[in-house]
Every structure is written in C-alpha cells, then in structure tokens.
Design a protein around this motif. Sequence first.
Motif, mmCIF file in Angstrom:
data_model
loop_
_atom_site.group_PDB
_atom_site.id
_atom_site.type_symbol
_atom_site.label_atom_id
_atom_site.label_comp_id
_atom_site.label_asym_id
_atom_site.label_seq_id
_atom_site.Cartn_x
_atom_site.Cartn_y
_atom_site.Cartn_z
ATOM 1 N N GLN A 47 0.818 -1.192 0.125
ATOM 2 C CA GLN A 47 0.030 0.200 0.119
ATOM 3 C C GLN A 47 0.965 1.475 -0.007
ATOM 4 O O GLN A 47 0.618 2.254 -0.677
ATOM 5 C CB GLN A 47 -0.767 0.085 1.207
ATOM 6 C CG GLN A 47 -1.639 1.458 1.406
ATOM 7 C CD GLN A 47 -2.313 1.257 2.685
ATOM 8 O OE1 GLN A 47 -3.424 0.443 2.859
ATOM 9 N NE2 GLN A 47 -2.276 1.992 3.647
ATOM 10 N N GLY A 48 1.854 1.366 0.918
ATOM 11 C CA GLY A 48 2.941 2.468 0.894
ATOM 12 C C GLY A 48 3.599 2.778 -0.447
ATOM 13 O O GLY A 48 3.604 3.691 -0.937
ATOM 14 N N ALA A 49 4.102 1.644 -1.081
ATOM 15 C CA ALA A 49 4.806 1.631 -2.134
ATOM 16 C C ALA A 49 3.665 2.177 -3.264
ATOM 17 O O ALA A 49 4.364 3.020 -4.217
ATOM 18 C CB ALA A 49 5.251 0.425 -2.776
ATOM 19 N N LEU A 50 2.657 1.729 -3.352
ATOM 20 C CA LEU A 50 1.443 2.018 -4.336
ATOM 21 C C LEU A 50 1.407 3.627 -4.323
ATOM 22 O O LEU A 50 1.223 4.241 -5.348
ATOM 23 C CB LEU A 50 0.478 1.207 -3.898
ATOM 24 C CG LEU A 50 -0.602 1.211 -5.415
ATOM 25 C CD1 LEU A 50 -0.045 1.186 -6.729
ATOM 26 C CD2 LEU A 50 -1.812 0.309 -4.915
ATOM 27 N N ASP A 51 1.106 3.984 -2.903
ATOM 28 C CA ASP A 51 0.925 5.503 -2.667
ATOM 29 C C ASP A 51 1.945 6.204 -3.172
ATOM 30 O O ASP A 51 1.667 7.427 -3.882
ATOM 31 C CB ASP A 51 0.579 5.690 -1.443
ATOM 32 C CG ASP A 51 -0.842 5.104 -0.850
ATOM 33 O OD1 ASP A 51 -1.592 4.611 -1.554
ATOM 34 O OD2 ASP A 51 -1.400 5.452 0.304
ATOM 35 N N ARG A 52 3.188 6.033 -2.986
ATOM 36 C CA ARG A 52 4.250 6.805 -3.213
ATOM 37 C C ARG A 52 4.607 6.943 -4.879
ATOM 38 O O ARG A 52 4.767 7.951 -5.425
ATOM 39 C CB ARG A 52 5.442 6.194 -2.426
ATOM 40 C CG ARG A 52 5.643 6.413 -1.069
ATOM 41 C CD ARG A 52 7.040 6.140 -0.443
ATOM 42 N NE ARG A 52 7.294 4.714 -0.755
ATOM 43 C CZ ARG A 52 7.052 3.765 0.190
ATOM 44 N NH1 ARG A 52 6.415 3.915 1.178
ATOM 45 N NH2 ARG A 52 7.313 2.559 -0.247
ATOM 46 N N THR A 53 4.496 5.847 -5.301
ATOM 47 C CA THR A 53 4.523 5.625 -6.861
ATOM 48 C C THR A 53 3.577 6.660 -7.782
ATOM 49 O O THR A 53 3.864 7.428 -8.375
ATOM 50 C CB THR A 53 4.459 4.266 -7.422
ATOM 51 O OG1 THR A 53 5.334 3.490 -6.805
ATOM 52 C CG2 THR A 53 4.628 4.153 -8.836
ATOM 53 N N ILE A 54 2.086 6.431 -7.126
ATOM 54 C CA ILE A 54 1.018 7.214 -7.755
ATOM 55 C C ILE A 54 1.477 8.830 -7.459
ATOM 56 O O ILE A 54 1.349 9.606 -8.380
ATOM 57 C CB ILE A 54 -0.272 6.762 -7.288
ATOM 58 C CG1 ILE A 54 -0.398 5.384 -8.054
ATOM 59 C CG2 ILE A 54 -1.247 7.693 -7.995
ATOM 60 C CD1 ILE A 54 -1.656 4.575 -7.497
ATOM 61 N N ARG A 55 1.758 9.049 -6.112
ATOM 62 C CA ARG A 55 1.685 10.450 -5.454
ATOM 63 C C ARG A 55 2.918 11.125 -6.509
ATOM 64 O O ARG A 55 2.675 12.412 -6.894
ATOM 65 C CB ARG A 55 2.006 10.594 -4.240
ATOM 66 C CG ARG A 55 0.682 10.376 -3.484
ATOM 67 C CD ARG A 55 1.032 10.499 -2.202
ATOM 68 N NE ARG A 55 -0.015 9.885 -1.181
ATOM 69 C CZ ARG A 55 -1.300 10.504 -0.863
ATOM 70 N NH1 ARG A 55 -1.632 11.778 -1.503
ATOM 71 N NH2 ARG A 55 -2.110 9.955 -0.485
ATOM 72 N N ASP A 56 3.902 10.497 -6.870
ATOM 73 C CA ASP A 56 5.087 10.867 -7.647
ATOM 74 C C ASP A 56 4.270 11.444 -8.781
ATOM 75 O O ASP A 56 4.815 12.474 -9.472
ATOM 76 C CB ASP A 56 6.150 9.777 -7.841
ATOM 77 C CG ASP A 56 7.164 10.155 -8.578
ATOM 78 O OD1 ASP A 56 7.614 11.465 -8.667
ATOM 79 O OD2 ASP A 56 8.090 9.454 -9.312
ATOM 80 N N LEU A 57 3.658 10.697 -9.693
ATOM 81 C CA LEU A 57 3.124 11.288 -10.843
ATOM 82 C C LEU A 57 2.198 12.352 -10.646
ATOM 83 O O LEU A 57 2.054 13.338 -11.602
ATOM 84 C CB LEU A 57 2.309 10.042 -11.499
ATOM 85 C CG LEU A 57 3.306 8.699 -12.156
ATOM 86 C CD1 LEU A 57 2.421 7.606 -12.695
ATOM 87 C CD2 LEU A 57 4.229 9.445 -13.299
ATOM 88 N N LEU A 58 1.525 12.276 -9.589
ATOM 89 C CA LEU A 58 0.334 13.288 -9.388
ATOM 90 C C LEU A 58 1.069 14.544 -9.125
ATOM 91 O O LEU A 58 0.580 15.711 -9.066
ATOM 92 C CB LEU A 58 -0.536 13.018 -7.968
ATOM 93 C CG LEU A 58 -1.510 11.798 -8.391
ATOM 94 C CD1 LEU A 58 -2.149 11.537 -7.038
ATOM 95 C CD2 LEU A 58 -2.534 12.092 -9.229
ATOM 96 N N SER A 59 2.118 14.654 -8.359
ATOM 97 C CA SER A 59 3.030 15.639 -8.161
ATOM 98 C C SER A 59 3.261 16.837 -9.476
ATOM 99 O O SER A 59 3.588 17.739 -9.288
ATOM 100 C CB SER A 59 4.466 15.396 -7.312
ATOM 101 O OG SER A 59 5.300 14.883 -8.347
ATOM 102 N N ARG A 60 3.313 15.993 -10.637
ATOM 103 C CA ARG A 60 3.852 16.552 -11.869
ATOM 104 C C ARG A 60 2.770 16.442 -13.035
ATOM 105 O O ARG A 60 2.824 17.192 -13.934
ATOM 106 C CB ARG A 60 4.918 15.711 -12.479
ATOM 107 C CG ARG A 60 6.220 15.749 -11.616
ATOM 108 C CD ARG A 60 7.489 15.159 -12.211
ATOM 109 N NE ARG A 60 7.258 13.838 -12.769
ATOM 110 C CZ ARG A 60 7.407 12.615 -12.083
ATOM 111 N NH1 ARG A 60 7.743 12.891 -10.655
ATOM 112 N NH2 ARG A 60 7.222 11.573 -12.327
#
Length: 321
Positions: A47-60
């Motif tokens: 769950q944590g890895a999924l959140d971080r990966t998606i938030r990385d894209l959402l930041s841009r």
Amino acid sequence: MSSQRGAIPTIGVDVGGTSIRAAVVDADGQVLDTAQSPTPRSAPALQGALDRTIRDLLSRNEVGAIGLAVAGFVSEDLGVVRFAPHLPWVGAPVARELGDRLGLPVVLEHDANAAAWAERRFGAATGGGNVVTIAIGTGIGAALLVDGRLYRGSHGVAPELGHLQVVPDGRPCACGKRGCWERYCSGTALVETAIELLAADPSESAVLAAEVARDPGSLTGRRIAGAARDGDRVAERTMADFARWLGLGLAMVADVFDPELMVIAGGVASSAGLFLDDARDHYARALTGAGHRPLARIRITQLGEAAALVGAADLARAALG
C-alpha cells in the motif's frame, strides 16, 4: 463522457509480482510520464509503495482517474482483489481504499485483461473480434475478447489459463496446485528450467554456470535470454523448452476457444525472437485437427511491457463519465 473530460489524462498502474509500474496516459494511449518501484511482500508495504509511486506522478500531472492492473482475481464490480498468487492482497477493497487516500476514482482490472484491452484499442489486436491474450511475466495471465468485448466469466476471474494443470504432480505453484502451465512457461519457469539443466550437466554452460556459482540468486529470465543469444547451450535448451510449452499451451487454448488471433504479451515477449517460431511449430502440430482447420494468427504485443498500464488507464477513463 464529455470530450473535455475524456481528454484528461489518466494513470495506469501495473501491479506485478516483481515491480509496480505506473504511467500517465492520454486518450490516444500515449505514455506521458512514468514512475516505478519494487513490489513489497506485505500488504501494508505494498500500500505504501503504491501510494508513493502514484503520488510521484500526481505531483507533476493533472489526471482524472486511476486504473490498476493487478495480477490476480478481481471482483465483478472491479473494486476488490479477491486473491493474487504473487501479491499479498486477499479480499482487499483496493479501489475504494486507494481512491479514499488519493481523492480520485479508482478501478481495478486483471492485468491480462488490461493488456488485452490496450492491444485491442491501440496495438496488435486492433479490430480483432475473438482474441486471446497470453501475458507472460512472473507467471501467466490470460484474457479473452469475444466480439471485441472483454469476457470475465460469471465471477470476474475468467480465463485463468496460467493455472491449468499441464503436468500432474509437477512443479509446485504459488496458487497451491502443482504442474500449472505457468510453472513451465513464464519468466520464473525459465529460471527453474535453467537451474535444473545446470544441475544435470554444468559443463553444457559457458556462461550461466559461472554466474550461478558466483551468485545463485542472480539468474533471471532476461539474463537467460541474453545468454541464449550469446550461444550458451543451457540457455538455448532452456528457451527451446519454453517454446515447446508455449506451443503446447497455445494449442490447448485454441482447442477451447478457437480464436482468430492470439497475442503474446508480458515481459518475456521482448525475447520473442528466441522462441516464437518454434512455439508456432509446436502449436501447429499439437492442435486438434492439425492440417484440417485454420490456424489462429499468433502475434507479439505492439505495446510491450506498457500494455497493461495503458489498458488500465484507458479503462479508468470510463470513471470520468
């Protein structure tokens, strides 16, 4: 769906047994941005890895929805991962929980279904009616298109071809059975076959034996394919065994579904030059009624390893309507 909302990019995520790969994808199936991380073994870590990966894209990027392509059984409403042999989710309401955390619509899809959808929309199966997609990576995923529409079965899990038993009491499988097709025809199977051949006669290998002696965990399907290109005898025999099992399996699939086209997708497809011609020959000989019926065309993915995430992003676009 309005054309304006349909034009908003979406995120597709391929949650595989080895890695989480995510991308921002536009309405034409073009990848605009990517992110990746290893797949953890525990549910909280995943769950944590999924959140971080998606938030990385959402930041841009500004996106409208998220689609997850998952290597496992997905519920009929595309919200719950019932079971995933290579992932720690069991009965997990992944779509709702991820949507709540990120504030975006989220849909789930079996990774092979997502890849098949992407190939139908943008790739090797464009215009195809009755198509089977075999996604070969850590294991085997499969998808069926009937008259151009995804067929999921009565409970959302069809067609689970990778776990058809081809060898009674054969190699143990993560699904709990033994002798499943994917245990002989996958990236994982390539490694196991090579290790068995090396154990039987290490002198046959000029490359792999030395590598395994230095680091037994270093062997991968990609490395075996590279060694086969370099003429390593064990690697060549491993690829030949893979081709045989792929051809026999495709004949079995064609006997059941009689498709017009079968698409080979997944990470192993990148090494198709080493096995596809032999697999076609095995398929043509093993097919019931061989020589007296049309052969399905066998094509390699045009979208490569991006197929599942492109398909998940395109399916997620429906959530914008």
